[in-house]
Design an enzyme around this catalytic site. Structure first.
Site, short mmCIF file in Angstrom:
data_model
loop_
_atom_site.label_atom_id
_atom_site.label_comp_id
_atom_site.label_asym_id
_atom_site.label_seq_id
_atom_site.Cartn_x
_atom_site.Cartn_y
_atom_site.Cartn_z
N SER A 55 0.79 -1.19 -0.04
CA SER A 55 -0.09 -0.04 0.09
C SER A 55 0.73 1.14 -0.19
CB SER A 55 -0.95 0.19 1.14
OG SER A 55 -0.16 -0.16 2.35
N GLU A 91 2.53 2.93 1.94
CA GLU A 91 2.37 4.39 2.66
C GLU A 91 3.76 4.99 3.38
OE1 GLU A 91 -0.58 5.99 3.53
OE2 GLU A 91 -1.38 4.56 2.09
N ASP A 120 -1.52 1.12 -6.38
CA ASP A 120 -1.89 0.91 -4.87
C ASP A 120 -2.36 -0.54 -4.69
OD1 ASP A 120 -2.03 1.54 -2.39
OD2 ASP A 120 -3.25 3.31 -2.42
N HIS A 170 -23.12 -8.77 -6.75
CA HIS A 170 -24.30 -8.18 -5.73
C HIS A 170 -24.13 -6.78 -5.73
CE1 HIS A 170 -24.53 -12.38 -4.77
NE2 HIS A 170 -25.74 -12.12 -4.16
N HIS A 219 -34.51 -18.75 -5.05
CA HIS A 219 -33.96 -19.82 -4.54
C HIS A 219 -34.74 -21.04 -4.31
CE1 HIS A 219 -30.78 -17.17 -3.29
NE2 HIS A 219 -31.33 -16.50 -2.12
N TYR A 256 -38.40 -12.30 -0.24
CA TYR A 256 -37.66 -11.65 -1.59
C TYR A 256 -38.69 -10.99 -2.53
CZ TYR A 256 -33.15 -13.81 -0.57
OH TYR A 256 -31.90 -13.94 0.15
#
Length: 615
Positions: free
Chosen positions: A37, A39, A176, A359, A468, A475
């Site tokens: 990352s 930093e 990054d 999702h 489902h 739902y």
């Protein structure tokens, strides 16, 4: 392992100098957990001759800094040396995952070329992939070693090389959140414009955006639009805004300023924009196998979640819409435009897969609404087309361009995709193409409400709504919201759904009010939500009643209006036509697609639910 221990020591020492959430970020999202990352240091990255690297605070995706790479010759590259923890199979046989290279890359300019990522062992390339540029802002990807790359990955690979774009003599890129190898869920890598070969064969509806984008509209365009055609489009738009904003609370000017300031939006000398990094919540799953199970909470605690920003931008748009003061409207509009630029810059733009978008719909619902309200402001800022393309991409509306080959669709599409698809088309200019596209939208909605056989989703001839592989009221209610909104928005226009589909939706609502006790779902039909809290939504009956009867002969559906008034006693709705609430339903009904029976007598309800070889 020695490399990781020494880096961990460095990070721990550096973290003493830091405070607050930044301290937590460095400790979590750092080399100790296999994440680069940048930093405090560019280590273990090195650059070839003709290029230079530095740590920069101009742009960041994790923490507050990233690796900046400037190159001045075509053959330049950067090198990440050290153990690549690639394994061909996850040691845990229960995990359905694939070893993947994970990264974020920022391009400050549109570069018409591509970057080559190579993976070496003892100086010899084992495998590679090509990542297309042609964008400005952040882009990210998960690339599976054995499924998505060319060549053959090997255990013991010890170097990653990233080569400068071909044909580009000089330029700048930022990196990054690099993970040289990590197991990611094999299902959810998302192909996009920049890496279309990633998980290319996926059929998951959240992830097929790249395929649907390429489809050609099969509805013929009219030679020109009539005044009635244009009025129909405008009626749909005004209804869309009404249904999406009626319950949204406005900001005070001070609240809006505090909200805007929290994202730390600022412009760099090169004209690019920077601010607090924004993440789609599911991206937190990237770090599960890096030992960071609470990544979602970290993003949320730092105010970095996409859903939160989308919700705030909708509220800001509604505030602007309701504001009368020109000076205040201008100030708030500048905030909205800058937040929009930041959102696009963070990678929420057309063609961006961001590693995973599975999702996506739950976080993006309000991404689509604000721009429809702010369309004129965005056009003045020159952002309307970029925003419209982003809306079209993420909503997957391209799927509707071709005629469906079988009836029905997943209830999730009604719940999370439908309104975004409507919005993305409303953002288009009023042309014959837009009119044809909206006809295709109506066709798709209409087809989704057709009855299906077996366990296919979702509307059944007995009134059940299947998800489902079973009738699932919890739902169904979410799906009803999208379906009812759509039927109402399109009603009494040339885009109205068919009488058959309108009737199917009505029948499903009436069935629900029969098998529910007052408003509450029986526990026997509550699936994985057996808490006694699930209930129908009375406003569905109200809005569909106002859409008129399925045959179009009545402006108000009396049967649905009567059902609504029983569910909401004392309501002032429908006083002008003197409708009364229906009596409590009585009798016995069998729901074959749910293996259940509902018996009502007096004020009582008995529910019997069973199972079969299919349920």
């Amino acid at each position: 392992m020695k490399l990781r221990i020494s880096l961990f020591t460095i990070i721990l020492a550096a973290s003493v100098l830091l405070t607050g959430s930044m301290e937590a970020q460095v400790a979590d999202y750092g080399p100790a957990n296999g994440i680069l990352s940048f930093e405090e240091s560019s280590f273990p990255v090195h650059c070839s001759k003709g290029s230079g690297i530095s740590i920069s605070s101009e742009h960041s995706k994790l923490g507050q800094k990233s690796l900046k790479w400037d190159w001045r010759k075509e053959e330049a590259y950067i090198s990440i040396k050290g153990e690549i923890p690639y394994l061909p199979e996850n040691p845990d046989p229960k995990e359905t995952s694939v070893a993947s290279f994970v990264f974020w890359m920022y391009s400050p300019d549109y570069i018409d070329s591509s970057v080559r990522f190579s993976f070496l062992k003892d100086g010899k390339e084992c495998c590679h992939f090509i990542y297309d540029l042609g964008y400005q802002g952040w882009r990210g990807s998960w690339v599976g070693f054995d499924r998505d790359m060319q060549g053959q990955a090997e255990i013991g690979m010890d170097e990653v090389r990233i080569y400068a774009p071909k044909g580009i003599k000089k330029g700048t890129l930022f990196f990054d959140g690099i993970i040289t190898s990590s197991f990611q869920d094999v299902r959810y890598h998302t192909p996009d414009w920049h890496a279309p070969y990633v998980n290319e064969k996926t059929t998951i509806h959240w992830l097929i955006l790249n395929n649907s984008w390429k489809l050609e509209l099969d509805v013929p365009e009219k030679e020109g639009l009539t005044a009635i055609d244009i009025q129909d489009i405008r009626d749909v738009k005004s209804r869309f805004i009404e249904i999406c904003t009626s319950k949204v609370k406005s900001y005070t000017i001070d609240e809006a300023r505090r909200m805007y300031d929290s994202y730390d939006i600022h412009f760099n000398q090169d004209g690019t924009i920077s601010g607090k990094p924004i993440f789609f919540v599911r991206y937190g799953e990237t770090y599960l196998n890096q030992g960071i199970p609470d990544a979602k909470k970290t993003f949320g605690n730092n105010g970095q979640l996409l859903k939160d920003l989308n919700d705030k931008m909708l509220r800001l748009a509604v505030t602007i819409m309701r504001t009368e003061s020109p000076a205040v409207k201008d100030e708030l509009s500048r905030m909205y435009v800058n937040l929009t630029r930041h959102l696009l810059d963070q990678g929420f733009a057309a063609g961006s897969g961001q590693g995973t978008l599975h999702h996506l719909g739950y976080s993006m619902r309000n991404f689509y609404t604000g721009p429809v309200i702010m369309q004129d402001i965005l056009k003045e800022a020159g952002l309307d087309q970029d925003v419209q393309k982003a809306m079209e991409w993420f909503s997957g509306v391209g799927e509707i361009k071709i005629c469906p080959n079988e009836p029905g669709m997943d209830i999730d599409a009604f719940n999370t995709s439908l309104m975004g698809r409507v919005a993305s088309l409303l953002m288009l200019d009023d042309t014959p193409y837009k009119y044809a596209y909206m006809q295709a939208l109506s066709r798709w909605i209409d087809n989704g409400m057709k009855h299906t056989d077996g366990l296919k989703p979702c509307f059944k001839r007995d009134g059940s709504v299947v998800h489902h592989r079973k009738s699932y009221p919890a739902y169904a209610t979410g799906g009803f919201t999208g379906a009812v909104n759509a039927v109402w928005m399109l009603s009494k226009t040339s885009f109205a759904v068919s009488e058959e589909s309108h009737q199917n939706l009505k029948d499903a609502l009436l069935a629900m009010r029969f098998y529910c006790y007052d408003r509450v779902f029986p526990l026997a039909m509550s699936g994985r939500h057996p808490d006694g809290k699930g209930s129908l939504i009375p406003s569905h009956y109200l809005l569909l009643a106002k859409a008129g009867s399925p045959d179009g002969k009545e402006d108000t559906d009396i049967e649905l209006a009567s059902a609504y008034l029983r569910l909401v006693p004392g309501s002032k709705e429908f006083q002008d036509i003197e409708v009364k609430g229906e009596p409590t339903p009585q009798g016995t009904k069998f729901y074959g697609f749910n293996c259940s029976l509902s018996h009502r007598y007096g004020s009582h309800l008995i529910t019997i639910a069973g199972h079969s070889r299919y349920l």
